[in-house]
Motif scaffolding. Structure first.
Motif, PDB file in Angstrom:
ATOM      1  N   GLU A  84       0.843  -1.210   0.000  1.00 24.41           N
ATOM      2  CA  GLU A  84       0.000   0.000   0.000  1.00 24.41           C
ATOM      3  C   GLU A  84       0.878   1.260   0.000  1.00 24.41           C
ATOM      4  OE1 GLU A  84      -3.384  -0.245  -0.117  1.00 24.41           O
ATOM      5  OE2 GLU A  84      -3.250  -2.430  -0.050  1.00 24.41           O
ATOM      6  N   GLU A  85       1.968   1.212   0.753  1.00 29.30           N
ATOM      7  CA  GLU A  85       2.889   2.352   0.781  1.00 29.30           C
ATOM      8  C   GLU A  85       3.570   2.512  -0.567  1.00 29.30           C
ATOM      9  OE1 GLU A  85       6.628   4.123   3.363  1.00 29.30           O
ATOM     10  OE2 GLU A  85       6.189   1.981   3.497  1.00 29.30           O
ATOM     11  N   GLN A  86       3.894   1.400  -1.203  1.00 28.70           N
ATOM     12  CA  GLN A  86       4.537   1.445  -2.520  1.00 28.70           C
ATOM     13  C   GLN A  86       3.634   2.175  -3.522  1.00 28.70           C
ATOM     14  OE1 GLN A  86       5.161  -2.446  -4.240  1.00 28.70           O
ATOM     15  NE2 GLN A  86       6.856  -1.710  -5.489  1.00 28.70           N
ATOM     16  N   ILE A  87       2.345   1.878  -3.507  1.00 26.12           N
ATOM     17  CA  ILE A  87       1.387   2.553  -4.400  1.00 26.12           C
ATOM     18  C   ILE A  87       1.344   4.042  -4.087  1.00 26.12           C
ATOM     19  CG2 ILE A  87      -1.075   2.759  -4.966  1.00 26.12           C
ATOM     20  CD1 ILE A  87      -1.201  -0.351  -4.491  1.00 26.12           C
ATOM     21  N   HIS A  88       1.269   4.382  -2.797  1.00 32.58           N
ATOM     22  CA  HIS A  88       1.238   5.787  -2.372  1.00 32.58           C
ATOM     23  C   HIS A  88       2.503   6.527  -2.842  1.00 32.58           C
ATOM     24  CE1 HIS A  88       0.651   9.301   0.172  1.00 32.58           C
ATOM     25  NE2 HIS A  88       1.877   9.113   0.635  1.00 32.58           N
ATOM     26  N   LEU A  89       3.666   5.918  -2.649  1.00 32.05           N
ATOM     27  CA  LEU A  89       4.927   6.555  -3.039  1.00 32.05           C
ATOM     28  C   LEU A  89       5.028   6.732  -4.551  1.00 32.05           C
ATOM     29  CD1 LEU A  89       7.348   4.735  -0.578  1.00 32.05           C
ATOM     30  CD2 LEU A  89       6.686   7.155  -0.514  1.00 32.05           C
ATOM     31  N   LEU A  90       4.522   5.769  -5.313  1.00 37.13           N
ATOM     32  CA  LEU A  90       4.540   5.894  -6.771  1.00 37.13           C
ATOM     33  C   LEU A  90       3.621   7.026  -7.243  1.00 37.13           C
ATOM     34  CD1 LEU A  90       4.627   2.148  -7.844  1.00 37.13           C
ATOM     35  CD2 LEU A  90       6.373   3.888  -8.322  1.00 37.13           C
ATOM     36  N   LYS A  91       2.462   7.167  -6.606  1.00 32.43           N
ATOM     37  CA  LYS A  91       1.556   8.269  -6.952  1.00 32.43           C
ATOM     38  C   LYS A  91       2.198   9.622  -6.653  1.00 32.43           C
ATOM     39  CE  LYS A  91      -2.820   5.780  -6.502  1.00 32.43           C
ATOM     40  NZ  LYS A  91      -4.045   5.587  -5.709  1.00 32.43           N
TER      41      LYS A  91
END
Length: 194
Positions: A84-91
């Motif tokens: 979930e953090e990976q998705i947030h950081l990519l956004k």
């Protein structure tokens, strides 16, 4: 200058300094487990650039002796990023890339580098047999995130909101001194996206 005076001016090695720590005299753990912990600590510090390494012989939760000595420290880079953090950081990286391209900057990629987090390390030997029960005993004695040493300049230990389960780095040493590291979570964790 004689040979004896030359020898007496040699400073102790980092391993000798670790072994002379007076806190070690207060532990009930067998010497071979402490030696194993020092071997892993030395490897992390000098081969993998970890900082703020600390030996733990007692639980930070209950203050009772841990099943075996553990280490904690700060890796040079983040070891695990929650999906979930990976998705947030990519956004967030995509937003920065778009803003940079509007400002005329070239080649703004989707790079993101999350801050490293303090980690628990469980020193083991390859010849040992680990069960879920033994791992559970270790997890029961630790906090979600190890506290920063008092001497560290990091200040207060930050808890990442994405870190929802306890985890540790299982450091396994083979007879030839090869060390392999695995991340072990307490419970079921959503798989990472690559």
């Amino acid at each position: 200058m004689d040979m004896l005076s030359t020898i007496s001016t040699v400073s102790p090695s980092p391993l000798q300094t670790l072994l002379s720590d007076p806190k070690l005299l207060q532990t009930t753990h067998p010497a071979e487990l402490l030696t194993l912990a020092f071997q892993i600590q030395h490897n992390l510090q000098y081969q993998h650039s970890w900082t703020a390494l600390r030996l733990h012989t007692h639980s930070p939760i209950t203050n009772k002796p841990l099943p075996r000595p553990l280490l904690s420290g700060l890796p040079a880079q983040r070891l695990y990023v929650h999906p979930e953090e990976q998705i947030h950081l990519l956004k967030e990286a995509e937003k920065r890339r778009k803003a940079a391209s509007k400002d005329g900057e070239d080649d703004a990629g989707l790079d993101f580098k999350p801050e490293p987090e303090r980690e628990w390390i469980l020193p083991t030997r390859l010849s040992e047999k680990w069960t879920l029960n033994r791992l559970s005993e270790v997890f029961n004695g630790i906090d979600m995130v190890p506290a920063a040493p008092e001497s560290a300049d990091e200040g207060e230990t930050k808890v990442n909101k994405w870190r929802t389960t306890k985890r540790l780095v299982l450091a396994t040493v083979d007879a030839d001194s090869t060390v392999v590291y695995y991340i072990v979570h307490d419970g079921v964790v959503k798989p990472r996206q690559n």
